[in-house]
Design an enzyme around this catalytic site. Structure first.
Site, PDB file in Angstrom:
ATOM      1  CB  ILE A   1      -0.973   0.117   1.294  1.00  0.00           C
ATOM      2  CG1 ILE A   1      -1.714   1.188   1.070  1.00  0.00           C
ATOM      3  CG2 ILE A   1      -0.203  -0.084   2.477  1.00  0.00           C
ATOM      4  CD1 ILE A   1      -3.028   1.091   2.167  1.00  0.00           C
ATOM      5  CB  SER A   2       1.315   4.041  -2.398  1.00  0.00           C
ATOM      6  OG  SER A   2       1.454   3.521  -3.322  1.00  0.00           O
TER       7      SER A   2
END
Length: 211
Positions: free
Chosen positions: A61-62
């Protein structure tokens, strides 16, 4: 969204503002999205740290700053129909779905796609269409798109995505292998202009599908 999560999300949005994010709509979406919902329970305590986190299958997840920055770049011309390549956890899609009328999102890993669909349904975000498939190919029968965001690093700019941009549309994506640059590409008729925004680090954009 619990009171604790809401407070944490609001504080995260404030940190992103201090880091240079200025689009108030983006910051509001960040502050209203429970990031812990997109993580395994073991990592939920790190949900509001400004860092990328693993979500399984070799994906992440960025970092919230990158989510906000790419969204800010994408919203430059108020797109109506947006394509996201790389649904992943669904967090970026949840932010976009609060900001654009119609979102199409593609994921090549079936398990991640199923989880993301369930999460967005729980958040009552119903303006999102999901596709299981190869992001390099885009989504031709839903094109043209006013904007396209790629959430993994392409070794080269995918020609299929360029062809699916509407006139005046923008493509925001990281490009490169060892060294990656975040780029924004704008289409004018059959010509494309590009801007290099900043150095980034993403997992690679891989072709094909994975069950």
């Amino acid at each position: 969204m619990t009171r604790v999560a809401l407070t944490s999300a609001v504080n995260l949005a404030k940190k992103l503002h201090d880091a240079g994010i200025r689009n108030q709509a983006v910051l509001k979406a960040i502050s209203h999205t429970p990031r812990e919902m997109f993580l395994d329970n073991a990592l939920a305590h790190k949900a509001y740290e400004n860092t990328a986190l693993p979500i399984g299958q070799g994906q992440t997840i960025s970092q919230p700053y990158i989510v906000a920055r790419m969204t800010e770049l994408l919203l430059h011309k108020m797109p109506q129909r947006v394509l996201e390549v790389g649904t992943g956890s669904g967090y970026q899609a949840a932010i976009l779905a609060q900001l654009v009328p119609q979102l199409c999102t593609i994921e090549r890993i079936k398990g991640l796609q199923i989880q993301a669909r369930q999460r967005l349904k729980r958040l009552d975000l119903h303006n999102v269409s999901f596709k299981y498939g190869d992001g390099w190919l885009g989504w031709a029968n839903r094109s043209p798109f006013d904007a396209i965001m790629v959430t993994a690093a392409a070794s080269t700019i995918p020609e299929a995505l360029l062809s699916q941009l509407a006139e005046g549309g923008v493509l925001v994506l990281p490009v490169g292998e060892d060294t990656q640059q975040l780029m924004r590409i704008t289409r004018t008729a059959d010509r494309f202009s590009s801007e290099t925004i900043e150095t980034v680090k993403f997992v690679p954009l891989i072709n094909g599908e994975l069950a």
